[in-house]
Scaffold this motif. Structure first.
Motif, short mmCIF file in Angstrom:
data_model
loop_
_atom_site.label_atom_id
_atom_site.label_comp_id
_atom_site.label_asym_id
_atom_site.label_seq_id
_atom_site.Cartn_x
_atom_site.Cartn_y
_atom_site.Cartn_z
N PRO A 34 0.80 -1.23 0.00
CA PRO A 34 0.00 0.00 0.00
C PRO A 34 0.83 1.27 0.00
N VAL A 35 2.01 1.22 0.61
CA VAL A 35 2.87 2.41 0.60
C VAL A 35 3.30 2.75 -0.82
N GLU A 36 3.66 1.72 -1.59
CA GLU A 36 4.06 1.95 -2.98
C GLU A 36 2.88 2.44 -3.82
N VAL A 37 1.68 1.95 -3.54
CA VAL A 37 0.49 2.44 -4.25
C VAL A 37 0.29 3.92 -3.96
N GLU A 38 0.42 4.30 -2.69
CA GLU A 38 0.28 5.72 -2.34
C GLU A 38 1.36 6.56 -3.00
N ALA A 39 2.59 6.01 -3.08
CA ALA A 39 3.66 6.74 -3.74
C ALA A 39 3.33 6.99 -5.21
N SER A 40 2.76 6.00 -5.88
CA SER A 40 2.36 6.17 -7.28
C SER A 40 1.34 7.30 -7.43
N LEU A 41 0.37 7.32 -6.53
CA LEU A 41 -0.66 8.36 -6.61
C LEU A 41 -0.10 9.74 -6.27
#
Length: 550
Positions: free
Chosen positions: A112-119
């Motif tokens: 989820p941290v990487e998903v947030e980074a993408s956004l």
């Protein structure tokens, strides 16, 4: 109910061994080259100046030592969630849970941290910011952002549910892109904008001395180079693990090290000399998409900036896909060994750990909630990787002694030297992370014990694995001692008292952990108990052993 029938049905479902060498190598390389490369060089340079190059070299040596250890364990015991199961085979269920719990925490948090980074990177694009409204002013997700994050997590979950073959193929395509972009960036900056004088500017090559070199490790260098063990986590799904696992881990480490060293050298050489004339506190503004986009524009290669904009989304998303899959394999391993709810250890007809994958999705959704302290929590969890790594060298020597006749297609060179060196190196990373991080990691491990005992309370006595607390006794003084050394030491943002002099502190870490290492090895289970633990993993191991037969 006839438990023998239930066991037979469970054993008839197996993980699908469909990942070849390149798939395994890309799984590790995709974790090594993730979103961290966009800011890793900048963070290291701010702490250590040009000597940050030495930080990468030191980290590469440490990680290579640990990778060699994991290569032997992974090839000899190719089971899913290997980092949780190596200590379980050597020291029993309690030790296996301790290693598996920290491994699962850092893996399940990173998706989820990487998903947030993408956004967050996407939100820097004007059209996206104006039309999609992904983030609040404090960088927490809006309702729209939560929806898009959920969609990404759902895609990752779907790919994992379809099967490991699709996961491997999807990841391989992404990793080729993720590797090509930093290599292209290195080539452009070295050829168009390189100032050799930058390596002696702002106070000389090592403006912060050895302390700066060491302090740079936990601010992003170790985080960037970790991940080689991801091939081990999917070892239960490798087509020919005895031949491919060790090669995949080592090749991924070599490629990752070359790329990151090249990035640091290119970054330092491309900086504006005037911005580092006095110090390295702010060598360059990181920019919306990381400092390389700014440097590319200054080098007259604005076209590269657009590629970096795309990579700012692709790299974090690709890493998120991987970690959702590997966190599920770790939960599967803990569930299969009945250290977490046993439903997590069950496979679908397709040989997929469905409930473990669903758990990773659910934890990811919870992580997207607007917790103001989430980022600080993540920094603690990801630092727990060093503790996970430390279990492997001890397990290697213990298993060589207790299970000497097992085929080992790859053998770690000079194990009597590299294994204790790897254990010490992992503990040095823990020390350099700082006291304020170390004590929090230990607290999360205590919370894990609550999960373990709640799980045991819901199981019948016949289903509860033997904990073997005597064999895991060394873990308590090991962790407590490192917390105390951190408190007395020189690293961390708060809590430590700087009592130990420089270099003396490192000597204390080395000596203490060598004592723990040699004591821990003697605490391994008896040979017959180790063989019983191996027999419990027969469903996965017997497929691998068949490969060795003529």
């Amino acid at each position: 109910m006839d438990t023998s029938v239930e066991t037979t049905k469970s054993d008839s479902r197996r993980l699908q061994r469909s990942i070849g060498f390149y798939g395994l190598m890309f799984v590790s390389l995709g974790s090594i080259i993730g979103s961290g490369w966009l800011l890793g060089a900048l963070k290291a340079a701010k702490v250590a100046g040009p000597a940050s190059v030495l930080s990468w070299v030191l980290t590469a040596v440490i990680m290579a030592t640990l990778a060699l250890v994991h290569a032997e364990l992974g090839a000899a015991y190719p089971v899913a969630g290997g980092t949780a199961r190596f200590p379980r085979i050597a020291f029993g269920a309690l030790a296996g849970f301790a290693g598996g719990w920290v491994a699962w925490l850092q893996a399940v948090a990173l998706a989820p941290v990487e998903v947030e980074a993408s956004l967050e990177y996407l939100d820097n694009i004007s059209w996206v910011k104006d039309n999609l409204n992904l983030l609040h002013a404090d960088d927490t997700l809006t309702v729209s952002g939560f929806g898009w994050a959920t969609l990404l997590m759902a895609v990752f979950t779907f790919i994992n549910l379809v099967g490991v073959k699709l996961l491997s193929e999807s990841n391989s395509a992404t990793v080729i892109w993720k590797t090509a972009v930093p290599v292209l960036t290195i080539g452009v900056l070295l050829s168009l904008r390189f100032h050799p004088g930058n390596f002696s500017a702002g106070g000389g090559f090592a403006p912060s001395g050895a302390h700066g070199v060491f302090a740079a490790l936990p601010v992003g260098v170790v985080f960037a180079l970790q991940g080689f063990e991801q091939a081990v986590q999917v070892g239960g799904e490798a087509r020919d693990p005895q031949r491919d696992l060790s090669r995949a881990i080592l090749v991924a480490m070599i490629i990752g090290t070359i790329v990151y060293l090249g990035l640091e050298i290119a970054f330092i050489g491309a900086l504006d000399p005037s911005s580092i004339a006095h110090d390295w506190s702010n060598p360059i503004e990181k920019g919306a998409f990381g400092p390389y986009a700014t440097l590319a524009t200054l080098a007259g290669a604005a076209w590269l900036s657009y590629i970096l904009y795309a990579d700012a989304f692709v790299s974090p998303a690709g890493t998120g896909l991987l970690y959702l899959g590997t966190s599920a394999r770790l939960a599967y391993a803990l569930g299969r060994d009945k250290q977490m709810p046993k439903g997590l250890g069950k496979l679908s007809l397709r040989g997929v750990p469905v409930w473990s994958i669903v758990l990773s999705f659910v934890v990811g959704e919870i992580s997207f909630l607007p917790f103001p302290s989430w980022q600080s929590l993540v920094s603690v969890i990801t630092s727990a990787t060093a503790i996970m790594y430390a279990f492997a060298p001890v397990s290697l020597i213990a298993l060589r002694r207790r299970d000497p006749d097992r085929p080992r297609p790859y053998r770690t060179p000079a194990p009597q030297v590299l294994a204790p060196a790897g254990f010490v190196a992992a503990n040095l990373i823990i020390y350099w992370s700082g006291f304020d991080i170390t004590w929090k990691i230990v607290v999360t491990m205590v919370l894990g014990l609550i999960v373990l005992f709640v799980t045991r309370a819901t199981e019948s006595k016949s289903d509860r694995p033997k904990l073997s607390p005597r064999n895991a006794l060394w873990i308590v003084p090991w962790l407590a001692g490192n917390v105390l050394i951190g408190y007395l030491g020189r690293y961390g943002e708060s809590g430590n008292i700087n009592l130990l002099p420089e270099w003396v502190d490192l000597g204390v870490v080395v000596v203490f952990n060598l004592v723990i290492f040699y004591w821990a090895v003697t605490q391994a289970m008896r040979t017959e108990e180790v063989h019983e633990a191996i027999e419990a993993e027969r469903t996965e191991l017997e497929v691998s052993e068949a490969v060795l037969e003529p």
